[in-house]
Design a protein around this motif. Structure first.
Motif, PDB file in Angstrom:
ATOM      1  N   LEU A 116      42.452  -2.679   6.271  1.00 13.48           N
ATOM      2  CA  LEU A 116      42.475  -3.982   6.923  1.00 13.48           C
ATOM      3  C   LEU A 116      43.875  -4.571   6.907  1.00 13.48           C
ATOM      4  CD1 LEU A 116      41.136  -6.429   8.239  1.00 13.48           C
ATOM      5  CD2 LEU A 116      40.617  -7.263   5.937  1.00 13.48           C
ATOM      6  N   TRP A 117      44.511  -4.613   5.725  1.00 12.39           N
ATOM      7  CA  TRP A 117      45.843  -5.225   5.633  1.00 12.39           C
ATOM      8  C   TRP A 117      46.884  -4.375   6.353  1.00 12.39           C
ATOM      9  CZ3 TRP A 117      45.843 -10.040   5.251  1.00 12.39           C
ATOM     10  CH2 TRP A 117      44.874 -10.692   4.500  1.00 12.39           C
ATOM     11  N   ALA A 118      46.702  -3.067   6.377  1.00 14.06           N
ATOM     12  CA  ALA A 118      47.620  -2.225   7.149  1.00 14.06           C
ATOM     13  C   ALA A 118      47.487  -2.559   8.638  1.00 14.06           C
ATOM     14  CB  ALA A 118      47.340  -0.753   6.889  1.00 14.06           C
ATOM     15  N   ALA A 119      46.251  -2.770   9.083  1.00 13.24           N
ATOM     16  CA  ALA A 119      46.021  -3.135  10.493  1.00 13.24           C
ATOM     17  C   ALA A 119      46.596  -4.522  10.786  1.00 13.24           C
ATOM     18  CB  ALA A 119      44.527  -3.095  10.816  1.00 13.24           C
ATOM     19  N   HIS A 158      45.976 -17.748  18.001  1.00  8.47           N
ATOM     20  CA  HIS A 158      46.518 -16.506  17.447  1.00  8.47           C
ATOM     21  C   HIS A 158      45.512 -15.838  16.509  1.00  8.47           C
ATOM     22  CE1 HIS A 158      50.367 -16.779  19.316  1.00  8.47           C
ATOM     23  NE2 HIS A 158      50.733 -17.873  18.673  1.00  8.47           N
ATOM     24  N   VAL A 159      44.802 -16.613  15.708  1.00  7.43           N
ATOM     25  CA  VAL A 159      43.790 -16.051  14.811  1.00  7.43           C
ATOM     26  C   VAL A 159      42.673 -15.415  15.632  1.00  7.43           C
ATOM     27  CG1 VAL A 159      41.990 -16.637  13.119  1.00  7.43           C
ATOM     28  CG2 VAL A 159      44.308 -17.542  12.840  1.00  7.43           C
ATOM     29  N   HIS A 160      42.243 -16.105  16.682  1.00  7.47           N
ATOM     30  CA  HIS A 160      41.187 -15.573  17.553  1.00  7.47           C
ATOM     31  C   HIS A 160      41.633 -14.258  18.210  1.00  7.47           C
ATOM     32  CE1 HIS A 160      37.909 -15.473  20.437  1.00  7.47           C
ATOM     33  NE2 HIS A 160      38.805 -15.347  21.399  1.00  7.47           N
ATOM     34  N   ARG A 167      39.517  -5.704  15.855  1.00  5.52           N
ATOM     35  CA  ARG A 167      38.302  -4.956  16.185  1.00  5.52           C
ATOM     36  C   ARG A 167      38.666  -3.628  16.843  1.00  5.52           C
ATOM     37  NH1 ARG A 167      36.183  -9.908  18.611  1.00  5.52           N
ATOM     38  NH2 ARG A 167      35.377 -11.103  16.865  1.00  5.52           N
ATOM     39  N   GLY A 168      39.683  -3.653  17.676  1.00  6.80           N
ATOM     40  CA  GLY A 168      40.121  -2.424  18.345  1.00  6.80           C
ATOM     41  C   GLY A 168      40.881  -1.486  17.419  1.00  6.80           C
TER      42      GLY A 168
END
Length: 170
Positions: A116-119, A158-160, A167-168
């Protein structure tokens, strides 16, 4: 208290400057760690930020909170290091490593966190900054907006967008 220390530091009081650094160092390092994902880079960034604060403390004008100003300097230092790293084609280490003796459920959770954090670090700059300030630093959208120098609605946008992008990626 912080404002008094800032004024004293701006007037050359080394003890006041030391107290400011001591009060903000953990936050500087934590932000650097979350943004860079690398312990060694985070330490370098934190040290660079402390040195830079010594050079630019006189430029702090009080229009924003001192902590917001320090966040901006830290984020810019991270970006500078990332640009240097890109030029040298270095690869960042994972946000956290999974130890082989961890329990499988803990390994899976840690691996998911690493991914997650890498993404998040691969997101476009504004999205990444908004996500890290809101979720990693647990700041309100208003506080993130002040740090980023944009409107609160723009932070929300930006968060949205980051959620859709993530997700992608995942």
């Amino acid at each position: 208290m912080t404002q008094g220390l800032v004024v004293r530091a701006q007037n050359g009081d080394a003890a006041a400057f030391g107290a400011l650094i001591a009060a903000h160092y953990d936050r500087i390092h934590r932000v650097a760690w979350k943004w860079s994902g690398n312990a060694s880079d985070a330490e370098d960034i934190a040290q660079d930020v402390c040195v830079k604060l010594g050079r630019v403390i006189g430029q702090f004008d009080g229009r924003s909170a001192f902590s917001s100003w320090v966040y901006r300097i830290t984020i810019n230092a991270v970006r500078d290091l990332q640009r240097q790293s890109t030029r040298r084609a270095r690869h960042a280490e994972a946000y956290a490593e999974v130890a082989p003796d961890d329990h499988p459920a803990e390994q899976e959770a840690a691996a998911t966190s690493v991914q997650l954090w890498a993404a998040v670090r691969r997101l476009p700059e504004k999205q990444r900054d908004a996500v890290l300030l809101v979720y990693a630093e647990e700041l309100s959208h208003a506080a993130a907006a002040e740090i980023m120098g944009i409107g609160e609605a723009t932070v929300s946008f930006h968060v949205h967008q980051a959620r859709k992008t993530l997700r992608g990626l995942l």
